[in-house]
Enzyme design. Structure first.
Site, mmCIF file in Angstrom:
data_model
loop_
_atom_site.group_PDB
_atom_site.id
_atom_site.type_symbol
_atom_site.label_atom_id
_atom_site.label_comp_id
_atom_site.label_asym_id
_atom_site.label_seq_id
_atom_site.Cartn_x
_atom_site.Cartn_y
_atom_site.Cartn_z
ATOM 1 N N SER A 1 57.771 20.107 73.537
ATOM 2 C CA SER A 1 56.784 19.416 72.700
ATOM 3 C C SER A 1 56.610 20.110 71.354
ATOM 4 C CB SER A 1 55.443 19.247 73.411
ATOM 5 O OG SER A 1 55.111 20.389 74.127
ATOM 6 N N ASP B 1 53.684 28.532 70.725
ATOM 7 C CA ASP B 1 54.935 27.758 70.748
ATOM 8 C C ASP B 1 55.274 27.218 69.359
ATOM 9 O OD1 ASP B 1 54.405 28.273 73.368
ATOM 10 O OD2 ASP B 1 54.064 26.195 73.949
HETATM 11 C C1 GLA Z 1 51.915 26.909 76.953
HETATM 12 C C2 GLA Z 1 51.070 26.767 75.690
HETATM 13 C C3 GLA Z 1 50.984 28.090 74.934
HETATM 14 C C4 GLA Z 1 50.586 29.240 75.843
HETATM 15 C C5 GLA Z 1 51.431 29.236 77.120
HETATM 16 C C6 GLA Z 1 50.970 30.256 78.119
HETATM 17 O O1 GLA Z 1 53.243 27.149 76.594
HETATM 18 O O2 GLA Z 1 51.616 25.790 74.854
HETATM 19 O O3 GLA Z 1 50.093 27.966 73.853
HETATM 20 O O4 GLA Z 1 49.222 29.204 76.132
HETATM 21 O O5 GLA Z 1 51.433 27.976 77.759
HETATM 22 O O6 GLA Z 1 51.173 31.534 77.617
#
Ligand code: GLA
Length: 386
Positions: A126, A170
């Site tokens: 995403s 991310d």
């Molecule tokens: C997902 C979320 C991130 C983070 C991770 C856990 O990837 O998008 O922002 O919180 O989980 O570390």
């Protein structure tokens, strides 16, 4: 044909004109899980899987989006982007909404979107779609790219338009990733340092093949639990703003403020922040021996205190830890399924892949995908010869 060439060619045959092409990667997190939305530390790297967006302007205010992965076309109007419709188009349309909310005037455009980041595997498909779309929309409207601002806008789109209360990790690493490096990111100040990964260290990602769903309420529940813990702890520690500000000693001292569950959630976040710093030191000093212990502790803390692991993730990590040439293994990403990250010596990674696949299949009946990756570059414009 590579994915970049394919989106270029397919855009042309679908929409007629030659597009410009942009690419943004997925990510793997080495350590620092569920710390980003607690204003803590993370250590992710961008990976070779990515999302590509081909784009060209239209004369009206429409965005016409075609997804190759879903084999579907959707439309939005730049003057009326007002809410999620609960399908893949929420991600690109949410980013257009976020950019306009941030004051960027956008042109109408046709977009052809294709990605090879495995979906629902915890590798940030995403964020890759969001960042590639944001980069494409900005460039197509002649705006300069501010990577940190773009990451924040993409996060806001996912929080407020899509409805998943994710942190910044991310989108940030998809924007700022550097080839051959992991990023030590302070999620409060957004200052970061690129740490070179040893050339002999492969990032081997094992997909349990059990999909997670981030929109699922459990991720948002964890985040609410952390907020509730901060509210309670701030009654006795008025200067704290987030769990980032609480020490382990303070947590122990004020344990009585919290339920057993909230106490465990806090203990994970506080100890995980410490592990990220130690892991970064280890990478910088070349003392990679300590990574094994730190990654094992991280996995156990996620399994027992934060309770976001799964049977398959635990089995995959157990199997990996027994193999030769492994510097460390743990679950990666949000959890509840998805992938593990394994730091494996280059001379052992093919053997590792074979053995882990066979042993995981024997233990679970599932055939895992194992990807041998290198840390890659963040979002970029891709030149394609017509
Ligand atoms: C997902 C979320 C991130 C983070 C991770 C856990 O990837 O998008 O922002 O919180 O989980 O570390």
């Amino acid at each position: 044909m590579g994915i970049e060439q394919r989106v270029f060619a397919n855009f042309k045959s679908r929409f007629g004109s030659p597009p410009r092409v942009y690419r943004a990667p997925g990510r793997v997190n080495l350590i620092g899980e569920h710390t980003d939305y607690n204003e803590g530390f993370v250590l992710p790297a961008a990976i070779g899987f990515s999302c590509c967006v081909a784009i060209a302007s239209r004369d009206d205010r429409k965005l016409v989006l075609h997804s190759e992965n879903f084999d579907e076309t959707k439309e939005g109007n730049l003057d009326g982007l007002n809410g999620a419709t609960h399908n893949w188009a929420d991600y690109p349309l949410g980013v257009a909404w976020g950019l306009q909310q941030a004051g960027y005037r956008l042109r109408g455009a046709n977009l052809y979107i294709a990605g090879d980041v495995p979906l629902g595997a915890g590798l940030s498909s995403s964020a890759a779609v969001e960042v590639a779309t944001g980069y494409a929309l900005l460039s197509n409207s002649d705006h300069a790219i501010d990577r940190t601002r773009l990451a924040k806008i993409c996060q806001r789109a996912e929080n407020e338009f899509v409805g998943a209360r994710v942190g910044i990790m991310d989108q940030f690493v998809s924007c700022q990733g550097q080839a051959g490096h992991a990023l030590l990111l302070d999620c409060r100040s957004l200052e970061y340092r690129a740490l070179r990964l040893p050339a002999r260290m492969h990032l081997v990602i094992c997909n349990t093949m059990v999909k997670h769903k981030l929109q699922g309420s459990e991720y948002n529940d964890r985040r609410s639990e952390c907020e509730e813990a901060v509210r309670r702890l701030s009654q006795v520690l008025p200067s704290i703003r987030s769990l980032r500000d609480v020490t382990l000693q303070q947590l122990t001292q004020h344990r009585g403020q919290l339920s057993e569950t909230l106490y465990k959630r806090c203990r994970h976040v506080i100890t995980e922040n410490e592990r990220v710093r130690k892991a970064a030191d280890a990478l910088e000093s070349g003392e990679t021996g300590v990574l094994n212990e730190l990654m094992a502790e991280s996995h156990h803390s996620l399994r027992d205190d934060y309770q976001v692991s799964s049977r398959e993730l635990d089995i995959m990590v157990e199997i990996a830890r027994r193999q030769a040439g492994v510097y460390g293994a743990r679950m990666t990403g949000g959890g509840f399924g998805g992938c593990t990250i394994n730091l494996v010596d280059a001379s052992h990674s093919s053997e590792f892949r074979k053995k882990v696949s066979a042993e995981y299949h024997a233990a679970t009946g599932l055939q895992p995908d194992v990807y041998i990756c290198e840390a890659s570059q963040g979002a970029e414009s891709v030149a394609i010869a017509d």
